[in-house]
Design a protein around this motif. Structure first.
Motif, PDB file in Angstrom:
ATOM      1  N   LYS B 150     -32.988   5.927   6.546  1.00  0.00           N
ATOM      2  CA  LYS B 150     -32.926   4.547   6.738  1.00  0.00           C
ATOM      3  C   LYS B 150     -32.058   4.281   8.076  1.00  0.00           C
ATOM      4  N   GLU B 151     -30.708   4.832   7.990  1.00  0.00           N
ATOM      5  CA  GLU B 151     -29.727   4.401   8.976  1.00  0.00           C
ATOM      6  C   GLU B 151     -29.260   5.622   9.783  1.00  0.00           C
ATOM      7  N   LYS B 152     -28.836   5.332  10.984  1.00  0.00           N
ATOM      8  CA  LYS B 152     -28.157   6.534  11.708  1.00  0.00           C
ATOM      9  C   LYS B 152     -26.847   6.837  11.308  1.00  0.00           C
ATOM     10  N   ILE B 153     -26.806   7.315   9.996  1.00  0.00           N
ATOM     11  CA  ILE B 153     -25.232   7.458   9.732  1.00  0.00           C
ATOM     12  C   ILE B 153     -25.143   9.256   9.071  1.00  0.00           C
ATOM     13  N   LEU B 154     -23.884   9.672   9.043  1.00  0.00           N
ATOM     14  CA  LEU B 154     -23.533  10.783   8.274  1.00  0.00           C
ATOM     15  C   LEU B 154     -22.977  10.682   6.990  1.00  0.00           C
ATOM     16  N   VAL B 155     -23.352  11.398   6.153  1.00  0.00           N
ATOM     17  CA  VAL B 155     -22.425  11.225   4.847  1.00  0.00           C
ATOM     18  C   VAL B 155     -21.337  12.370   4.724  1.00  0.00           C
ATOM     19  N   ASP B 156     -20.212  12.050   4.195  1.00  0.00           N
ATOM     20  CA  ASP B 156     -19.191  13.116   4.183  1.00  0.00           C
ATOM     21  C   ASP B 156     -19.607  14.214   3.002  1.00  0.00           C
ATOM     22  N   ALA B 157     -19.242  15.499   3.430  1.00  0.00           N
ATOM     23  CA  ALA B 157     -19.810  16.573   2.443  1.00  0.00           C
ATOM     24  C   ALA B 157     -19.231  16.171   1.188  1.00  0.00           C
ATOM     25  N   LYS B 158     -17.976  15.923   0.926  1.00  0.00           N
ATOM     26  CA  LYS B 158     -17.514  15.488  -0.390  1.00  0.00           C
ATOM     27  C   LYS B 158     -18.372  14.626  -1.508  1.00  0.00           C
ATOM     28  N   VAL B 159     -18.913  13.598  -0.764  1.00  0.00           N
ATOM     29  CA  VAL B 159     -19.533  12.752  -1.495  1.00  0.00           C
ATOM     30  C   VAL B 159     -20.856  13.436  -1.826  1.00  0.00           C
ATOM     31  N   TYR B 160     -21.617  13.955  -1.057  1.00  0.00           N
ATOM     32  CA  TYR B 160     -22.949  14.666  -1.344  1.00  0.00           C
ATOM     33  C   TYR B 160     -22.743  15.850  -2.480  1.00  0.00           C
ATOM     34  N   ILE B 161     -21.743  16.426  -2.059  1.00  0.00           N
ATOM     35  CA  ILE B 161     -21.408  17.565  -3.232  1.00  0.00           C
ATOM     36  C   ILE B 161     -21.095  16.867  -4.647  1.00  0.00           C
ATOM     37  N   PHE B 162     -20.474  16.048  -4.742  1.00  0.00           N
ATOM     38  CA  PHE B 162     -20.172  15.377  -5.883  1.00  0.00           C
ATOM     39  C   PHE B 162     -21.576  14.966  -6.600  1.00  0.00           C
ATOM     40  N   ALA B 163     -22.408  14.309  -5.840  1.00  0.00           N
ATOM     41  CA  ALA B 163     -23.856  13.880  -6.358  1.00  0.00           C
ATOM     42  C   ALA B 163     -24.506  15.286  -6.982  1.00  0.00           C
ATOM     43  N   MET B 164     -24.182  16.462  -6.124  1.00  0.00           N
ATOM     44  CA  MET B 164     -25.158  17.598  -6.521  1.00  0.00           C
ATOM     45  C   MET B 164     -24.377  18.140  -7.613  1.00  0.00           C
ATOM     46  N   GLY B 165     -23.113  18.241  -7.894  1.00  0.00           N
ATOM     47  CA  GLY B 165     -22.322  18.451  -9.023  1.00  0.00           C
ATOM     48  C   GLY B 165     -22.966  17.739 -10.331  1.00  0.00           C
ATOM     49  N   MET B 166     -23.108  16.275 -10.346  1.00  0.00           N
ATOM     50  CA  MET B 166     -23.520  15.661 -11.283  1.00  0.00           C
ATOM     51  C   MET B 166     -24.946  16.134 -11.779  1.00  0.00           C
ATOM     52  N   VAL B 167     -25.980  16.488 -10.707  1.00  0.00           N
ATOM     53  CA  VAL B 167     -27.267  16.897 -11.029  1.00  0.00           C
ATOM     54  C   VAL B 167     -27.313  18.239 -11.817  1.00  0.00           C
ATOM     55  N   GLN B 168     -26.567  19.028 -11.186  1.00  0.00           N
ATOM     56  CA  GLN B 168     -26.349  20.373 -11.728  1.00  0.00           C
ATOM     57  C   GLN B 168     -26.223  19.996 -13.196  1.00  0.00           C
ATOM     58  N   ALA B 169     -25.147  19.644 -13.654  1.00  0.00           N
ATOM     59  CA  ALA B 169     -24.758  19.551 -15.173  1.00  0.00           C
ATOM     60  C   ALA B 169     -25.998  18.721 -16.014  1.00  0.00           C
ATOM     61  N   PHE B 170     -26.417  17.810 -15.395  1.00  0.00           N
ATOM     62  CA  PHE B 170     -27.144  17.030 -16.099  1.00  0.00           C
ATOM     63  C   PHE B 170     -28.665  17.453 -16.199  1.00  0.00           C
ATOM     64  N   PHE B 171     -29.141  18.009 -15.354  1.00  0.00           N
ATOM     65  CA  PHE B 171     -30.487  18.823 -15.321  1.00  0.00           C
ATOM     66  C   PHE B 171     -30.863  20.257 -15.472  1.00  0.00           C
ATOM     67  N   LYS B 172     -29.502  20.675 -15.435  1.00  0.00           N
ATOM     68  CA  LYS B 172     -29.359  22.323 -15.794  1.00  0.00           C
ATOM     69  C   LYS B 172     -28.540  22.780 -16.811  1.00  0.00           C
ATOM     70  N   PRO B 173     -28.777  21.822 -17.979  1.00  0.00           N
ATOM     71  CA  PRO B 173     -27.872  22.193 -19.063  1.00  0.00           C
ATOM     72  C   PRO B 173     -27.884  23.550 -19.621  1.00  0.00           C
ATOM     73  N   ARG B 174     -29.112  24.288 -19.363  1.00  0.00           N
ATOM     74  CA  ARG B 174     -29.155  25.580 -20.050  1.00  0.00           C
ATOM     75  C   ARG B 174     -28.158  26.762 -19.209  1.00  0.00           C
ATOM     76  N   GLU B 175     -27.960  26.335 -17.997  1.00  0.00           N
ATOM     77  CA  GLU B 175     -26.953  26.872 -16.999  1.00  0.00           C
ATOM     78  C   GLU B 175     -25.580  26.624 -17.232  1.00  0.00           C
ATOM     79  N   LEU B 176     -25.293  25.664 -18.166  1.00  0.00           N
ATOM     80  CA  LEU B 176     -24.041  25.110 -18.759  1.00  0.00           C
ATOM     81  C   LEU B 176     -23.975  25.008 -20.085  1.00  0.00           C
ATOM     82  N   PRO B 177     -24.333  26.063 -20.945  1.00  0.00           N
ATOM     83  CA  PRO B 177     -24.818  25.598 -22.605  1.00  0.00           C
ATOM     84  C   PRO B 177     -23.632  24.866 -22.939  1.00  0.00           C
TER      85      PRO B 177
END
Lengths: 181, 181
Positions: B150-177
């Motif tokens: 929606k907006e002409k912005i850049l997001v900081d890499a650290k903000v985005y990678i934190f989001a990806m870390g949460m998704v990794q742990a939550f949706f791929k529990p078999r990879e993090l038994p």
């Protein structure tokens, strides 16, 4: 309002960027900009001299290559591992108070059972020195902390914050009642 | 090996750092170093001129202040919210191929039921413009993606990678038994 009055500028914008110094790979610019209140201010901005015209992202991407393809290629060269794409960030900024530098982070799975991954062989370029460190994802933050205690190293903020994101989602499920994707 | 033979240098090290240009806040240096193979090479390094002698970390930390105290103070000033420390990273690097700049990231919980947090009031300095955006943690990555569309912005890499870390742990529990802490 008469025509002779100065026009109000409402949107913040860059007025000019003056080169202060340029090296082979990095340059330093003085940025003059108008802030949202209409005041003219200056900033010092670092830029890479090497950004290609066909992309908005700095980094190791070859001309015409996608971030995903570049990541798989660099992983193979620098670690010897053959990977599969698991995710990619949009173009993100690295240190926006200092530089205009941007990156895309690519998440890659490595299947350890693949023949190519049993004896991975690095193909390092002249002047490249890469030591591969394998850490278990289920103890990622702890193992990084252990390394920091034992060796005189710095870890990248993005690596550490990824570990914190995993811990946040895993150990504080009440704060993330239903994580949606 | 006789005494007249040159001594082998085994550990990589910096030989000299020459100033190429210095602004008010940022300087550019030419770094001459010996790589792990013993070859002398050059690099261009960006440094902040403002790093304090009492700390290894760049940023908004006042003299003698901890990263946690600085984060709570800046949060209050820039968003109006009163927070509680949930975690802090060690000193990490931001863009090590470009600069020596470092940061500590502080994770903070904000209790929305606290009286002080019901009508938060920013105390912005001269030339500071901060728009507070509240996003639900359980849809964090999606909501960031929506904003980027929606907006002409850049997001900081650290903000985005934190989001990806949460998704990794939550949706791929078999990879993090069993994620351990």
């Amino acid at each position: 309002m008469s025509n002779s009055e100065p026009k109000l500028i409402t949107a913040p914008h860059v007025v000019k960027e003056e080169l202060m110094a340029a090296g082979t790979w990095v340059k330093l610019e003085k940025t003059t900009y108008v802030d949202p209140a209409g005041n003219t201010r200056t900033w010092e901005t670092v830029k890479r001299t090497t950004r290609q015209t066909t992309t908005e992202v700095d980094g190791l991407i070859d001309e015409g290559e996608t971030a995903e393809a570049a990541a798989l290629r660099e992983l193979k060269e620098e670690t010897g591992y053959k990977g599969e794409i698991a995710g990619v960030t949009p173009v993100t900024c690295l240190d926006p108070g200092l530089s205009n530098c941007t990156t895309q982070i690519v998440l890659i799975n490595i299947n350890g059972d693949e023949v190519e991954n049993i004896h991975p062989t690095q193909q390092l370029g002249e002047g490249e020195f890469v030591e591969v460190v394998l850490l278990p994802l289920d103890e990622f933050q702890m193992k990084v902390d252990d390394l920091l205690k034992k060796e005189k190293i710095l870890v990248d903020a993005k690596v550490y914050i990824f570990a914190m994101g995993m811990v946040q989602a895993f150990f504080k499920p009440r704060e993330l009642p239903v994580l949606k994707q």
